[in-house]
Each structure stands twice: as structure tokens, then as C-alpha cells.
Write a protein that holds these residues in place. Sequence first.
Motif, PDB file in Angstrom:
ATOM      1  N   ARG A 125       0.825  -1.211   0.000  1.00  0.00           N
ATOM      2  CA  ARG A 125       0.000   0.000   0.000  1.00  0.00           C
ATOM      3  C   ARG A 125       0.857   1.258   0.000  1.00  0.00           C
ATOM      4  O   ARG A 125       0.494   2.276  -0.597  1.00  0.00           O
ATOM      5  CB  ARG A 125      -0.929  -0.003   1.212  1.00  0.00           C
ATOM      6  N   THR A 164      -1.681  -0.354  17.179  1.00  0.00           N
ATOM      7  CA  THR A 164      -3.010  -0.400  16.565  1.00  0.00           C
ATOM      8  C   THR A 164      -3.930   0.685  17.116  1.00  0.00           C
ATOM      9  O   THR A 164      -5.132   0.679  16.843  1.00  0.00           O
ATOM     10  CB  THR A 164      -3.660  -1.775  16.779  1.00  0.00           C
ATOM     11  N   LEU A 171      -7.647  -3.080   9.784  1.00  0.00           N
ATOM     12  CA  LEU A 171      -6.241  -2.678   9.815  1.00  0.00           C
ATOM     13  C   LEU A 171      -5.532  -3.247  11.037  1.00  0.00           C
ATOM     14  O   LEU A 171      -4.338  -3.546  10.978  1.00  0.00           O
ATOM     15  CB  LEU A 171      -6.135  -1.150   9.796  1.00  0.00           C
ATOM     16  N   GLU A 173      -6.081  -6.187  12.257  1.00  0.00           N
ATOM     17  CA  GLU A 173      -5.730  -7.544  11.845  1.00  0.00           C
ATOM     18  C   GLU A 173      -4.508  -7.537  10.925  1.00  0.00           C
ATOM     19  O   GLU A 173      -3.655  -8.424  11.003  1.00  0.00           O
ATOM     20  CB  GLU A 173      -6.914  -8.202  11.153  1.00  0.00           C
ATOM     21  N   GLU A 174      -4.420  -6.523  10.063  1.00  0.00           N
ATOM     22  CA  GLU A 174      -3.278  -6.426   9.154  1.00  0.00           C
ATOM     23  C   GLU A 174      -1.980  -6.185   9.931  1.00  0.00           C
ATOM     24  O   GLU A 174      -0.935  -6.794   9.630  1.00  0.00           O
ATOM     25  CB  GLU A 174      -3.517  -5.297   8.157  1.00  0.00           C
ATOM     26  N   ALA A 177      -0.904  -9.374  11.642  1.00  0.00           N
ATOM     27  CA  ALA A 177      -0.275 -10.305  10.698  1.00  0.00           C
ATOM     28  C   ALA A 177       1.153  -9.878  10.383  1.00  0.00           C
ATOM     29  O   ALA A 177       2.058 -10.724  10.284  1.00  0.00           O
ATOM     30  CB  ALA A 177      -1.111 -10.380   9.416  1.00  0.00           C
ATOM     31  N   LEU A 178       1.381  -8.573  10.261  1.00  0.00           N
ATOM     32  CA  LEU A 178       2.725  -8.073   9.990  1.00  0.00           C
ATOM     33  C   LEU A 178       3.671  -8.354  11.154  1.00  0.00           C
ATOM     34  O   LEU A 178       4.833  -8.725  10.944  1.00  0.00           O
ATOM     35  CB  LEU A 178       2.680  -6.565   9.725  1.00  0.00           C
TER      36      LEU A 178
END
Length: 241
Positions: A125, A164, A171, A173-174, A177-178
Motif C-alpha cells: 500500500r 493499533t 487494519l 488484523e493487518e 499479521a505483519l
Amino acid sequence: MLELSGVSAGYHGGTVLHGVDLSVPAGSVHAVVGHNGAGKTTLVHTVAGLLRPSAGRVRLGGREVAGLPAHRIARAGIGLVPQGRRVFAGLTVAEHLRLAHRPPRASADRPSLWTPARVLELLPRLGERRGHRGANLSGGEQQMLALARALLGSPSVLLLDEPTEGLAPALVEEVDALVSTLAGEGLAVLLVSPSPTQALRCASRVTVLTSGRATLRMDGAEARADPAALTAALELAPVRS
């Protein structure tokens, strides 16, 4: 590995952290959970060298770094993603990445070396927003940019201060994951959060911080299987405004 032994620190003669011990092995995520005012940001700032500890030891790969200037600690292999992102409003994404890229010499202590191209592979992104200025990015994009800046120092330890905060659930969750991906790359990740939810999703170890003291330590898998002890520790902790 990051190791803290008996670390105390504070501001203007007052003590916020009281003898904190914790370790973050390479390839793991250690989440420190506590209410606002528990000392989480003080802990991160002490590790990063923004605050000098009044007692205790901070070791990175066995090397003592407590008390070193922040720029030397960063060069030694500690990367910080601060609370609030703190991107430069007038700089484009590409300019942020170019300024942040300071490749260290390869060594056994660095699990991987990061370049702008590699960061954009992980965070596509940002590649789409390469020409956008910081002020024109969404909150999630600013968080990704703050993470990218830290990675471009090729750290062995990554400090995440409430990564977060203010993000939409998708986002969050993103980011989770990162964090797991980066631990899989061999980084030691120290993540602080006021909520146990993120810790239960991705942490290898969990520590509850209460009024600057570590009051509970749990294995991440144990906490996920039975989160009652973690929830109870936070319910008993005093909340500061």
C-alpha cells in the motif's frame, strides 16, 4: 535477544518503572499489557535510549546498552515505532523511506537487512502512495510508514508502542499479521498495548505491567488457551487517567 534486568526509570526524580525484568528472544513477540499510566511507554523509551534508566541493565545480544544515546542504541539494532506514528506531514512516502534508509554492515546479529524495495514488497500500500505526503495518508497508512521507517534501520529488535491505536478492525488484523511475519523473519518484537486482545492474538510471551511493576508473566499459548488469569490481572490493576 533483548534482556532487561532490574530496570527502574522515571521522570524528574520520580520513579515510574520499578525493577522490571523481561526478555525477548529473536523470532518472538513479547507483549507488555497494562492500563494507561502503567509505565508501558516509559519502558519502551528506556529501551530505545530516550530515557536513561536509574537502575538495572539493558542488554542487546549480550551487549550492555543502558544509558547509551538513542542514536547509538538505534545503530546497535533497536528500532522504534512510536505511539502516534509521528510522520512528517510535508514529506512524501518516498522521501520518508529515502531518509530512513541507513543500511548497517551485515552481521550475525541482524536477522535481515531491509531496503526500500523490500519494505514496499511487505507493505505494498505504501508503494501505491509513494508520492503522497504524510499529511494525506490515512491513519493506517501512517502506521505502515512508521513501521517502514523503523525497518529501514535493519533492527534486530523492534519496539512497537501501541501500534493499533485508533485503527479500524481490518487494519488491526493487518498489523497483527505483519507483527507475526516480522517475528518469523527473526526479529525480536517488544509490543506494548493497553488491551490484552492483540497480545492474545500474536504474543509468544505476555507480561502485565501494573504501576511500573511486572505483576504477571504468561506464556502466549497458555494465555490464549485460558485468558482468565490475564483478564483478572488487568481488572485488579488500578486505572490512571
